[in-house]
Write a protein that holds these residues in place. Structure first.
Motif, PDB file in Angstrom:
ATOM      1  N   PHE A  90      -5.974  18.140 -12.962  1.00 21.02           N
ATOM      2  CA  PHE A  90      -5.228  17.226 -13.830  1.00 21.02           C
ATOM      3  C   PHE A  90      -4.738  16.015 -13.038  1.00 21.02           C
ATOM      4  O   PHE A  90      -4.854  14.865 -13.494  1.00 21.02           O
ATOM      5  N   THR A  91      -4.202  16.259 -11.855  1.00 20.81           N
ATOM      6  CA  THR A  91      -3.662  15.160 -11.051  1.00 20.81           C
ATOM      7  C   THR A  91      -4.770  14.213 -10.593  1.00 20.81           C
ATOM      8  O   THR A  91      -4.631  12.990 -10.666  1.00 20.81           O
ATOM      9  N   ALA A  92      -5.887  14.781 -10.132  1.00 21.10           N
ATOM     10  CA  ALA A  92      -6.963  13.961  -9.578  1.00 21.10           C
ATOM     11  C   ALA A  92      -7.779  13.243 -10.653  1.00 21.10           C
ATOM     12  O   ALA A  92      -8.189  12.087 -10.455  1.00 21.10           O
ATOM     13  N   PHE A  93      -7.998  13.894 -11.803  1.00 20.53           N
ATOM     14  CA  PHE A  93      -8.937  13.354 -12.783  1.00 20.53           C
ATOM     15  C   PHE A  93      -8.293  12.852 -14.074  1.00 20.53           C
ATOM     16  O   PHE A  93      -8.989  12.326 -14.943  1.00 20.53           O
ATOM     17  N   VAL A  94      -6.980  13.009 -14.203  1.00 21.46           N
ATOM     18  CA  VAL A  94      -6.270  12.422 -15.344  1.00 21.46           C
ATOM     19  C   VAL A  94      -5.225  11.434 -14.851  1.00 21.46           C
ATOM     20  O   VAL A  94      -5.264  10.243 -15.195  1.00 21.46           O
ATOM     21  N   ILE A  95      -4.308  11.906 -14.029  1.00 23.75           N
ATOM     22  CA  ILE A  95      -3.259  11.022 -13.504  1.00 23.75           C
ATOM     23  C   ILE A  95      -3.863   9.952 -12.602  1.00 23.75           C
ATOM     24  O   ILE A  95      -3.529   8.764 -12.716  1.00 23.75           O
ATOM     25  N   GLY A  96      -4.753  10.353 -11.701  1.00 22.66           N
ATOM     26  CA  GLY A  96      -5.342   9.405 -10.753  1.00 22.66           C
ATOM     27  C   GLY A  96      -6.001   8.207 -11.413  1.00 22.66           C
ATOM     28  O   GLY A  96      -5.663   7.057 -11.119  1.00 22.66           O
ATOM     29  N   PRO A  97      -6.958   8.432 -12.327  1.00 22.05           N
ATOM     30  CA  PRO A  97      -7.610   7.289 -12.983  1.00 22.05           C
ATOM     31  C   PRO A  97      -6.643   6.398 -13.769  1.00 22.05           C
ATOM     32  O   PRO A  97      -6.853   5.186 -13.875  1.00 22.05           O
ATOM     33  N   LEU A  98      -5.575   6.979 -14.316  1.00 19.11           N
ATOM     34  CA  LEU A  98      -4.601   6.185 -15.063  1.00 19.11           C
ATOM     35  C   LEU A  98      -3.756   5.304 -14.150  1.00 19.11           C
ATOM     36  O   LEU A  98      -3.337   4.210 -14.550  1.00 19.11           O
ATOM     37  N   ALA A  99      -3.506   5.778 -12.916  1.00 18.86           N
ATOM     38  CA  ALA A  99      -2.551   5.088 -12.047  1.00 18.86           C
ATOM     39  C   ALA A  99      -3.195   4.303 -10.911  1.00 18.86           C
ATOM     40  O   ALA A  99      -2.517   3.500 -10.266  1.00 18.86           O
ATOM     41  N   THR A 100      -4.481   4.485 -10.647  1.00 20.61           N
ATOM     42  CA  THR A 100      -5.083   3.863  -9.477  1.00 20.61           C
ATOM     43  C   THR A 100      -5.245   2.356  -9.635  1.00 20.61           C
ATOM     44  O   THR A 100      -5.460   1.837 -10.740  1.00 20.61           O
ATOM     45  N   SER A 101      -5.146   1.673  -8.507  1.00 17.23           N
ATOM     46  CA  SER A 101      -5.412   0.238  -8.476  1.00 17.23           C
ATOM     47  C   SER A 101      -6.887  -0.038  -8.209  1.00 17.23           C
ATOM     48  O   SER A 101      -7.331  -1.185  -8.274  1.00 17.23           O
ATOM     49  N   TYR A 102      -7.663   1.016  -7.930  1.00 17.33           N
ATOM     50  CA  TYR A 102      -9.101   0.895  -7.733  1.00 17.33           C
ATOM     51  C   TYR A 102      -9.797   0.801  -9.091  1.00 17.33           C
ATOM     52  O   TYR A 102      -9.257   1.202 -10.120  1.00 17.33           O
ATOM     53  N   SER A 103     -11.020   0.299  -9.073  1.00 19.20           N
ATOM     54  CA  SER A 103     -11.866   0.434 -10.259  1.00 19.20           C
ATOM     55  C   SER A 103     -12.227   1.906 -10.392  1.00 19.20           C
ATOM     56  O   SER A 103     -12.211   2.660  -9.405  1.00 19.20           O
ATOM     57  N   LEU A 104     -12.571   2.340 -11.602  1.00 18.04           N
ATOM     58  CA  LEU A 104     -12.878   3.747 -11.809  1.00 18.04           C
ATOM     59  C   LEU A 104     -14.087   4.189 -10.982  1.00 18.04           C
ATOM     60  O   LEU A 104     -14.119   5.303 -10.456  1.00 18.04           O
ATOM     61  N   SER A 105     -15.069   3.307 -10.861  1.00 20.63           N
ATOM     62  CA  SER A 105     -16.253   3.671 -10.069  1.00 20.63           C
ATOM     63  C   SER A 105     -15.887   3.854  -8.598  1.00 20.63           C
ATOM     64  O   SER A 105     -16.367   4.783  -7.935  1.00 20.63           O
ATOM     65  N   ASP A 106     -15.030   2.964  -8.076  1.00 21.39           N
ATOM     66  CA  ASP A 106     -14.601   3.100  -6.684  1.00 21.39           C
ATOM     67  C   ASP A 106     -13.719   4.338  -6.501  1.00 21.39           C
ATOM     68  O   ASP A 106     -13.805   5.025  -5.482  1.00 21.39           O
ATOM     69  N   TYR A 107     -12.880   4.605  -7.487  1.00 21.86           N
ATOM     70  CA  TYR A 107     -11.991   5.770  -7.391  1.00 21.86           C
ATOM     71  C   TYR A 107     -12.794   7.066  -7.336  1.00 21.86           C
ATOM     72  O   TYR A 107     -12.536   7.937  -6.493  1.00 21.86           O
ATOM     73  N   PHE A 108     -13.768   7.198  -8.235  1.00 23.54           N
ATOM     74  CA  PHE A 108     -14.513   8.453  -8.304  1.00 23.54           C
ATOM     75  C   PHE A 108     -15.562   8.581  -7.198  1.00 23.54           C
ATOM     76  O   PHE A 108     -16.070   9.678  -6.954  1.00 23.54           O
ATOM     77  N   SER A 109     -15.855   7.496  -6.527  1.00 21.26           N
ATOM     78  CA  SER A 109     -16.806   7.571  -5.415  1.00 21.26           C
ATOM     79  C   SER A 109     -16.103   7.702  -4.067  1.00 21.26           C
ATOM     80  O   SER A 109     -16.750   7.925  -3.047  1.00 21.26           O
TER      81      SER A 109
END
Length: 348
Positions: A90-109
């Motif tokens: 939940f933290t890595a794949f729900v909270i993280g994408p909502l709060a990151t300053s990275y693009s989603l592609s950069d975040y998940f890579s």
């Protein structure tokens, strides 16, 4: 032997107090309770101490009621790891994408996203951050509550050793604890600090501090028939704790003496309130949400600050966080923790 208790209710209150305790450091604000206690007792620390007292009682009971060390260990693992793993997802794949300053592609890579799951080991090599997540907050940890789980699990191992060495010889366990506690008080100033135990990377002082509360919970289980729980005992325990503030503040004893008496005062108070008979004895019939509150509160509070800033009053942040965390805790109990605990029957 005392059967009915309010452990579920007290754990629920302690988990809720964690939310209150986090609101101060996460916003860079002074902790009111910590200030009142002369800097000795942050509000979040109160909750952790309560957890360890109850855990000492219940975990020793679990080990003595288990037919083998293997059965006990598996039951403890089923209590911690399923809920923790889903909380990490939940933290890595729900909270993280909502709060990151990275693009989603950069975040998940980013490899850092997946190294966050190192926390499932309980003794992680990482510091628990996610790429670009909460970088504008006062603290950037994604889930700063998880660090205490390693201390909890270490005490589970301690119970295995204690039962192996002292089963049917618990008087020697008590004598050993008293001797250890005297040495601990004498060396208190030396032990304090950031000394890290190799391999498991735990802070030595935190391990001893939490461990004393845990062992006092164990001793209550062992000697519950000899320890009287009375209202006047609770008043005396609290009074002794408060009087120690006056004595230490006047300079007759070091401030650390407040902590020494606090171990016994809090442990007695927790057990006194735990075994008051009444409707709260059945609080656990609704479910045990304390673990879910504990493992989900921190990232929810962080994302509230990330979206709304730290200008929101503390009480509003606490209420909003609780409103979001409680449904997550309900889901965790009913669809993760409780189904996992059904497998305990295989290890009886």
């Amino acid at each position: 032997m005392i059967e009915s208790n309010n452990f579920h209710f007290i754990r629920f209150l302690a988990a809720s107090l964690v939310i209150v305790g986090h609101v101060y450091p996460l916003n860079g604000r002074p902790d009111v309770i910590e200030q009142w206690s002369l800097g000795l007792f942050p509000s979040g620390h109160i909750a952790v101490c309560i957890f360890f007292v109850i855990s000492g009682y219940c975990v020793l009971q679990s080990r003595l009621n288990s037919k083998s060390t293997y059965a006990y260990t598996m039951k403890r693992a089923l209590r911690i790891f399923p809920g923790l793993f889903v909380a990490l997802l939940f933290t890595a794949f729900v909270i993280g994408p909502l709060a990151t300053s990275y693009s989603l592609s950069d975040y998940f890579s980013a490899g850092q996203t997946y190294r966050f799951f190192d926390n499932i080991k309980l003794y992680p090599n990482t510091h628990g951050t996610l790429p670009g997540v909460f970088v504008q907050n006062t603290h950037n940890a994604a889930n700063g509550s998880l660090w205490t789980l390693a201390y909890e699990f270490t005490m589970y191992i301690f119970v295995i050793v204690a039962v192996f060495l002292f089963r049917n010889r618990w008087r020697w366990f008590l004598i050993g604890f008293v001797a250890f506690f005297v040495i601990y008080c004498a060396l208190f100033e030396v032990i304090q600090g950031d000394r890290i135990i190799p391999l498991i990377r735990l802070n030595l002082f935190h391990l001893i501090d939490f461990g004393i509360y845990f062992v006092l919970g164990m001793l209550f289980y062992l000697y519950q028939d000899q320890i009287g729980l009375h209202w006047w005992g609770a008043v005396a325990a609290f009074g002794a704790w408060m009087i120690m503030y006056l004595i230490a503040d006047a300079g007759y004893l070091p401030l650390s003496a407040i902590m020494w008496i606090r171990y016994f005062s809090i442990s007695y108070l927790v057990m006194y309130f735990a075994f008051i008979k009444g409707p709260l004895n059945r609080f656990g019939d609704w479910g045990d949400y304390s673990y879910g509150i504990y493992i989900y509160a921190y990232p929810i509070q962080q994302i509230i600050i990330s979206f709304f800033g730290n200008e929101m009053p503390s009480y509003q942040q606490v209420l909003l966080a609780f409103a979001v965390v409680l449904p997550l805790a309900w889901f965790s109990w009913n669809y993760v923790e409780k189904p996992a605990l059904k497998y305990k029957s295989y290890f009886r």
